[in-house]
Enzyme design. Structure first.
Site, PDB file in Angstrom:
ATOM      1  N   ASP A 103       0.847  -1.199   0.000  1.00 60.02           N
ATOM      2  CA  ASP A 103       0.000   0.000   0.000  1.00 60.02           C
ATOM      3  C   ASP A 103       0.874   1.238   0.000  1.00 60.02           C
ATOM      4  O   ASP A 103       2.020   1.199   0.471  1.00 60.02           O
ATOM      5  CB  ASP A 103      -0.863   0.055   1.262  1.00 60.02           C
TER       6      ASP A 103
HETATM    7  N1  URA Z   1      -1.103  -5.938   3.810  1.00 59.48           N
HETATM    8  C1  URA Z   1      -1.553  -4.664   3.846  1.00 59.48           C
HETATM    9  O1  URA Z   1      -2.569  -4.368   4.454  1.00 59.48           O
HETATM   10  N2  URA Z   1      -0.853  -3.732   3.194  1.00 59.48           N
HETATM   11  C2  URA Z   1       0.277  -3.982   2.521  1.00 59.48           C
HETATM   12  O2  URA Z   1       0.881  -3.077   1.952  1.00 59.48           O
HETATM   13  C3  URA Z   1       0.725  -5.313   2.491  1.00 59.48           C
HETATM   14  C4  URA Z   1       0.016  -6.270   3.146  1.00 59.48           C
END
Ligand code: URA
Length: 233
Positions: A103
């Site tokens: 993310d």
């Molecule tokens: N899980 C998440 O919530 N975000 C990420 O970036 C990776 C795994």
């Protein structure tokens, strides 16, 4: 014909600045002879060595990036900076892409490569490659949370998760989460489903590859030969 410093930088092993320093230090030979400088033009197929070792202009590149928060893990984006924007110009145009996504607000290990088959191997759902995340949450994690992770959580929208590891660290608002899947926002949603929303998230490892603790956020380096061997490359 390409500039010598550019040829060296395109291997992904040195920045242009480092390449210039290598050349200045007399560590680079072109067709067995000392070059005049970084601007010397090199024809394709010419032998270039660093410390006597031929440089490998390999088809595939493997880079470890410590993704900082605030950049997106795509190859292009109309609004945001992407992880590719963190690489030097010489490495653009090599068709690099991130293996899996983090993310925008998540930090940590991201493998960048142009080796499609490797990405496929690491991301294929059937391979169950383990990813380990460090998280800080609002609230305190409990033994019930650990058991719920181990039993396979159901997210708010009914999505089922495979059994996952939750190691509660002291203090109890910190943990290590180990998952074998890569559902959208998975770790955030898993912890939110336990009423413990994530404040900070960082990926520490993916399969045999661990984030180099010496690599600051925003920095990258080529994988070592050992790291590549661990990935079967
Ligand atoms: N899980 C998440 O919530 N975000 C990420 O970036 C990776 C795994």
């Amino acid at each position: 014909m390409e500039r010598l410093d550019k040829v060296l930088a395109a291997t992904g092993q040195w920045s242009r600045k480092q390449a210039k320093e290598l050349i200045k230090a007399g560590r680079v030979k072109v067709a067995g002879a000392a070059p005049r400088g970084p601007e010397d033009k090199v024809a394709p197929g010419t032998s270039v060595t660093v410390d006597g070792r031929p440089i490998v202009t390999e088809k595939y590149l493997y880079l470890m990036l410590h993704k900082p928060a605030g950049v997106v893990s795509s190859t292009q984006d109309p609004r945001d900076r992407t992880v590719l924007d963190l690489l030097p110009r010489d490495l653009r145009g090599r068709d690099l892409f991130p293996v899996g996504r983090l993310d925008k607000d998540t930090e940590g290990l991201l493998l960048l490569t142009n080796d499609g088959p490797l990405a496929h191997e690491l991301l294929a759902p059937g391979r169950h490659v383990e990813k380990v995340y460090y998280a800080q949450v609002d609230g305190e994690l409990t033994e019930e949370d650990r058991a719920a992770f181990a039993g396979g959580l159901t997210l708010g929208d009914g999505t089922g998760c495979r059994p996952a590891g939750l190691e509660i660290l002291p203090p109890a608002d910190r943990c290590l989460v180990t998952i074998q899947e890569g559902k959208y926002h998975q770790v955030r949603r898993m912890l939110a489903s336990r009423g413990k929303p994530v404040r900070y998230l960082k990926r520490l490892s993916m399969g045999p590859l661990s984030l180099d603790p010496a690599l600051p956020a925003g920095a990258w380096r080529p994988l070592s030969l050992e790291e590549r061997a661990n990935l079967g490359r």
